[in-house]
Design a protein around this motif. Structure first.
Motif, PDB file in Angstrom:
ATOM      1  N   LEU A 140       0.817  -1.216   0.000  1.00  0.00           N
ATOM      2  CA  LEU A 140       0.000   0.000   0.000  1.00  0.00           C
ATOM      3  C   LEU A 140       0.849   1.264   0.000  1.00  0.00           C
ATOM      4  CD1 LEU A 140      -2.756  -0.962   2.617  1.00  0.00           C
ATOM      5  CD2 LEU A 140      -2.886  -1.091   0.126  1.00  0.00           C
ATOM      6  N   LEU A 141       2.094   1.158   0.426  1.00  0.00           N
ATOM      7  CA  LEU A 141       2.937   2.338   0.577  1.00  0.00           C
ATOM      8  C   LEU A 141       3.741   2.690  -0.671  1.00  0.00           C
ATOM      9  CD1 LEU A 141       4.363   1.812   4.185  1.00  0.00           C
ATOM     10  CD2 LEU A 141       2.616   3.444   3.465  1.00  0.00           C
ATOM     11  N   PHE A 142       4.043   1.694  -1.518  1.00  0.00           N
ATOM     12  CA  PHE A 142       5.002   1.991  -2.581  1.00  0.00           C
ATOM     13  C   PHE A 142       4.434   2.951  -3.622  1.00  0.00           C
ATOM     14  CE2 PHE A 142       2.707  -1.396  -4.748  1.00  0.00           C
ATOM     15  CZ  PHE A 142       2.788  -1.058  -6.087  1.00  0.00           C
ATOM     16  N   LEU A 143       3.112   2.968  -3.821  1.00  0.00           N
ATOM     17  CA  LEU A 143       2.539   3.895  -4.805  1.00  0.00           C
ATOM     18  C   LEU A 143       2.663   5.355  -4.352  1.00  0.00           C
ATOM     19  CD1 LEU A 143      -0.627   1.948  -6.019  1.00  0.00           C
ATOM     20  CD2 LEU A 143       1.441   2.470  -7.306  1.00  0.00           C
ATOM     21  N   PRO A 144       2.194   5.720  -3.146  1.00  0.00           N
ATOM     22  CA  PRO A 144       2.392   7.113  -2.715  1.00  0.00           C
ATOM     23  C   PRO A 144       3.853   7.491  -2.575  1.00  0.00           C
ATOM     24  CG  PRO A 144       1.498   5.791  -0.922  1.00  0.00           C
ATOM     25  CD  PRO A 144       1.393   4.970  -2.151  1.00  0.00           C
ATOM     26  N   LEU A 145       4.704   6.565  -2.129  1.00  0.00           N
ATOM     27  CA  LEU A 145       6.128   6.869  -2.014  1.00  0.00           C
ATOM     28  C   LEU A 145       6.746   7.128  -3.384  1.00  0.00           C
ATOM     29  CD1 LEU A 145       7.252   4.296   0.718  1.00  0.00           C
ATOM     30  CD2 LEU A 145       7.180   6.783   0.940  1.00  0.00           C
ATOM     31  N   PHE A 146       6.377   6.347  -4.361  1.00  0.00           N
ATOM     32  CA  PHE A 146       6.899   6.556  -5.718  1.00  0.00           C
ATOM     33  C   PHE A 146       6.475   7.928  -6.241  1.00  0.00           C
ATOM     34  CE2 PHE A 146       6.998   6.259 -10.296  1.00  0.00           C
ATOM     35  CZ  PHE A 146       8.160   5.555 -10.551  1.00  0.00           C
ATOM     36  N   LYS A 147       5.224   8.302  -6.011  1.00  0.00           N
ATOM     37  CA  LYS A 147       4.737   9.612  -6.454  1.00  0.00           C
ATOM     38  C   LYS A 147       5.475  10.734  -5.730  1.00  0.00           C
ATOM     39  CE  LYS A 147       1.919  12.324  -8.708  1.00  0.00           C
ATOM     40  NZ  LYS A 147       2.022  12.453 -10.183  1.00  0.00           N
ATOM     41  N   MET A 148       5.721  10.577  -4.445  1.00  0.00           N
ATOM     42  CA  MET A 148       6.436  11.600  -3.669  1.00  0.00           C
ATOM     43  C   MET A 148       7.850  11.797  -4.195  1.00  0.00           C
ATOM     44  SD  MET A 148       5.143  10.532   0.148  1.00  0.00           S
ATOM     45  CE  MET A 148       6.507  11.415   0.908  1.00  0.00           C
ATOM     46  N   PHE A 149       8.568  10.704  -4.449  1.00  0.00           N
ATOM     47  CA  PHE A 149       9.941  10.830  -4.931  1.00  0.00           C
ATOM     48  C   PHE A 149       9.980  11.385  -6.354  1.00  0.00           C
ATOM     49  CE2 PHE A 149      10.908   7.561  -1.619  1.00  0.00           C
ATOM     50  CZ  PHE A 149      11.804   8.341  -0.900  1.00  0.00           C
ATOM     51  N   ALA A 150       8.985  11.031  -7.155  1.00  0.00           N
ATOM     52  CA  ALA A 150       8.939  11.571  -8.515  1.00  0.00           C
ATOM     53  C   ALA A 150       8.708  13.074  -8.489  1.00  0.00           C
ATOM     54  CB  ALA A 150       7.845  10.868  -9.317  1.00  0.00           C
ATOM     55  N   VAL A 151       7.776  13.533  -7.650  1.00  0.00           N
ATOM     56  CA  VAL A 151       7.517  14.981  -7.532  1.00  0.00           C
ATOM     57  C   VAL A 151       8.728  15.694  -6.954  1.00  0.00           C
ATOM     58  CG1 VAL A 151       6.083  16.695  -6.359  1.00  0.00           C
ATOM     59  CG2 VAL A 151       5.027  14.650  -7.347  1.00  0.00           C
ATOM     60  N   PHE A 152       9.391  15.067  -5.966  1.00  0.00           N
ATOM     61  CA  PHE A 152      10.591  15.666  -5.395  1.00  0.00           C
ATOM     62  C   PHE A 152      11.681  15.830  -6.456  1.00  0.00           C
ATOM     63  CE2 PHE A 152      14.796  15.117  -3.429  1.00  0.00           C
ATOM     64  CZ  PHE A 152      14.769  16.134  -2.481  1.00  0.00           C
ATOM     65  N   GLY A 153      11.833  14.847  -7.338  1.00  0.00           N
ATOM     66  CA  GLY A 153      12.824  14.961  -8.406  1.00  0.00           C
ATOM     67  C   GLY A 153      12.482  16.054  -9.399  1.00  0.00           C
ATOM     68  N   ASP A 154      11.192  16.223  -9.688  1.00  0.00           N
ATOM     69  CA  ASP A 154      10.778  17.284 -10.625  1.00  0.00           C
ATOM     70  C   ASP A 154      11.021  18.665 -10.025  1.00  0.00           C
ATOM     71  OD1 ASP A 154      10.008  15.325 -12.395  1.00  0.00           O
ATOM     72  OD2 ASP A 154       7.899  15.343 -11.768  1.00  0.00           O
ATOM     73  N   TRP A 155      10.801  18.826  -8.732  1.00  0.00           N
ATOM     74  CA  TRP A 155      10.956  20.131  -8.095  1.00  0.00           C
ATOM     75  C   TRP A 155      12.424  20.509  -7.885  1.00  0.00           C
ATOM     76  CZ3 TRP A 155       6.731  19.970  -3.674  1.00  0.00           C
ATOM     77  CH2 TRP A 155       5.461  20.110  -4.269  1.00  0.00           C
ATOM     78  N   THR A 156      13.207  19.544  -7.472  1.00  0.00           N
ATOM     79  CA  THR A 156      14.587  19.856  -7.081  1.00  0.00           C
ATOM     80  C   THR A 156      15.615  19.501  -8.150  1.00  0.00           C
ATOM     81  OG1 THR A 156      14.868  17.694  -6.032  1.00  0.00           O
ATOM     82  CG2 THR A 156      13.996  19.482  -4.664  1.00  0.00           C
ATOM     83  N   GLY A 157      15.238  18.687  -9.098  1.00  0.00           N
ATOM     84  CA  GLY A 157      16.200  18.229 -10.087  1.00  0.00           C
ATOM     85  C   GLY A 157      17.087  17.099  -9.601  1.00  0.00           C
ATOM     86  N   ILE A 158      16.872  16.635  -8.377  1.00  0.00           N
ATOM     87  CA  ILE A 158      17.637  15.523  -7.815  1.00  0.00           C
ATOM     88  C   ILE A 158      16.828  14.249  -8.027  1.00  0.00           C
ATOM     89  CG2 ILE A 158      18.706  14.555  -5.751  1.00  0.00           C
ATOM     90  CD1 ILE A 158      18.864  17.374  -4.620  1.00  0.00           C
ATOM     91  N   GLN A 159      17.272  13.428  -8.929  1.00  0.00           N
ATOM     92  CA  GLN A 159      16.539  12.219  -9.262  1.00  0.00           C
ATOM     93  C   GLN A 159      16.916  11.090  -8.299  1.00  0.00           C
ATOM     94  OE1 GLN A 159      14.082  11.943 -11.414  1.00  0.00           O
ATOM     95  NE2 GLN A 159      14.299  14.099 -12.005  1.00  0.00           N
ATOM     96  N   LEU A 160      15.920  10.600  -7.591  1.00  0.00           N
ATOM     97  CA  LEU A 160      16.125   9.479  -6.682  1.00  0.00           C
ATOM     98  C   LEU A 160      15.627   8.165  -7.271  1.00  0.00           C
ATOM     99  CD1 LEU A 160      15.058  11.135  -3.304  1.00  0.00           C
ATOM    100  CD2 LEU A 160      17.375  10.710  -4.119  1.00  0.00           C
ATOM    101  N   ILE A 161      14.693   8.261  -8.211  1.00  0.00           N
ATOM    102  CA  ILE A 161      14.178   7.050  -8.840  1.00  0.00           C
ATOM    103  C   ILE A 161      15.291   6.418  -9.673  1.00  0.00           C
ATOM    104  CG2 ILE A 161      12.378   6.078 -10.313  1.00  0.00           C
ATOM    105  CD1 ILE A 161      11.348   7.292  -7.754  1.00  0.00           C
ATOM    106  N   ASN A 162      15.356   5.091  -9.646  1.00  0.00           N
ATOM    107  CA  ASN A 162      16.369   4.318 -10.352  1.00  0.00           C
ATOM    108  C   ASN A 162      17.775   4.605  -9.838  1.00  0.00           C
ATOM    109  OD1 ASN A 162      17.207   2.358 -12.179  1.00  0.00           O
ATOM    110  ND2 ASN A 162      17.538   3.838 -13.819  1.00  0.00           N
ATOM    111  N   ARG A 163      17.884   4.826  -8.537  1.00  0.00           N
ATOM    112  CA  ARG A 163      19.173   4.944  -7.861  1.00  0.00           C
ATOM    113  C   ARG A 163      19.133   4.022  -6.647  1.00  0.00           C
ATOM    114  NH1 ARG A 163      19.726   7.090 -11.995  1.00  0.00           N
ATOM    115  NH2 ARG A 163      20.659   9.110 -12.484  1.00  0.00           N
ATOM    116  N   TRP A 164      20.199   3.254  -6.468  1.00  0.00           N
ATOM    117  CA  TRP A 164      20.164   2.288  -5.372  1.00  0.00           C
ATOM    118  C   TRP A 164      20.074   2.964  -4.013  1.00  0.00           C
ATOM    119  CZ3 TRP A 164      23.826   2.417  -1.583  1.00  0.00           C
ATOM    120  CH2 TRP A 164      25.025   3.060  -1.855  1.00  0.00           C
ATOM    121  N   TYR A 165      20.589   4.195  -3.910  1.00  0.00           N
ATOM    122  CA  TYR A 165      20.548   4.859  -2.611  1.00  0.00           C
ATOM    123  C   TYR A 165      19.162   5.367  -2.241  1.00  0.00           C
ATOM    124  CZ  TYR A 165      21.674   8.646  -5.924  1.00  0.00           C
ATOM    125  OH  TYR A 165      21.710   9.489  -7.008  1.00  0.00           O
TER     126      TYR A 165
END
Length: 303
Positions: A140-165
């Motif tokens: 249940l958590l991975f969908l909202p978490l994925f959306k949060m990290f995607a929006v964070f990457g769009d706002w800050t330019g720091i891409q976290l998706i597809n990074r092991w860290y």
């Protein structure tokens, strides 16, 4: 009359004790029966994995006796251990597990100490809430978490998706609540006289934690560490969703994505990779099982 009463009571007492002995004997027999049944049920899958890992692809495809190796070979082990891709998966899993365990302990130990020893308004409710967050499934958590990290990457330019860290931020959502709950139970089982004596001697709360409680609560800390390592090492859903590139994958996902190509299953190397991946947690449990049990059962009894 007293002698007669004693004589009458004697056989009754003997019969009672004999009945108890028979009941205990039957209970012991049933315990061994179910223990053996559970051992067979638990050991059959890894045994089948070991047998399959020693077979060549031709022998597996021949559909001969699945429980016997006619021509044993170590080619599957050599192929994986000499594969740079597999070593990258193993390295990523090791880095993620070590960092997640460190982050989890740095958060859960002070949090558990504060909730169990530094009594304040709402501490009991907060402790229960910490554990309840662990009960929310990651499905249940991975969908909202994925959306949060995607929006964070769009706002800050720091891409976290597809990074092991990115897993260093995800896994603590699973490990911190439960490890905190384990440590709360263990800290609560420690006598209050220890922290009271430390405070009387002028020690701060931080000194009380680091110099008194951490050494005493080492079995509980080891239990929480083992749990955090196991979760971060074996987690499958989060790395499957948040990492896609081969060089960013961890071991559980890497084995599946690299050894299954279309409808072709390389069963020999899949079983070998699963066995090699299960080795680190198995070794840790083998050497630290007593500490793990002591940490989980702390607080179950008083005194």
């Amino acid at each position: 009359m007293s002698t007669l009463a004693i004589d009458k009571a004697g056989p009754t007492r003997k019969t009672k004790y004999g009945s108890m002995s028979r009941d205990r004997a039957w209970a012991l027999k049933w315990s061994y029966f179910f223990l053996i049944l559970f051992a067979i049920f638990s050991l059959v899958p890894p045994l089948y994995m070991l047998i399959t890992s020693l077979k060549s692809s031709a022998e597996i495809s021949a559909a001969t006796n699945p429980w016997w190796v006619f021509h044993p070979t170590l080619s599957n082990y050599v192929g994986l251990l000499t594969s740079n891709q597999f070593l990258v998966f193993f390295r990523n899993s090791a880095f993620v597990s070590i960092f997640v365990v460190t982050i989890t302990m740095l958060i859960s130990v002070p949090a558990a100490f504060a909730l169990s020893r530094m009594r304040f308004w709402g501490s009991a409710t907060l402790a229960t809430g910490v554990f309840l967050t662990y009960l929310i499934p990651d499905t249940l958590l991975f969908l909202p978490l994925f959306k949060m990290f995607a929006v964070f990457g769009d706002w800050t330019g720091i891409q976290l998706i597809n990074r092991w860290y990115v897993l260093l931020l995800l896994y603590p959502t699973l490990t911190v609540p439960f490890c905190t709950w384990i440590m709360i139970g263990y800290f609560a089982s420690i006598p209050k006289e220890l922290d009271e004596a430390a405070i009387i001697d002028g020690a701060s709360w931080f000194q009380t934690l680091t110099r008194i409680f951490i050494p005493v609560a080492m079995p509980g800390i080891i239990a929480a560490t083992i749990f955090a390592f196991t979760v971060s090492w074996a987690q499958f859903l989060y790395p499957l969703v948040f990492t896609t590139s081969t060089d960013q994958l961890v071991l559980p996902v890497g084995i599946i994505t690299s050894l299954i190509k279309g409808d072709v299953f390389n069963w020999g190397q899949i079983m070998t990779g699963a066995l090699l991946g299960a080795a680190p947690p198995l070794i840790i449990y083998a050497f630290l099982m007593d500490y793990y049990i002591a940490g989980l059962t702390a607080g179950a009894t008083k005194g």
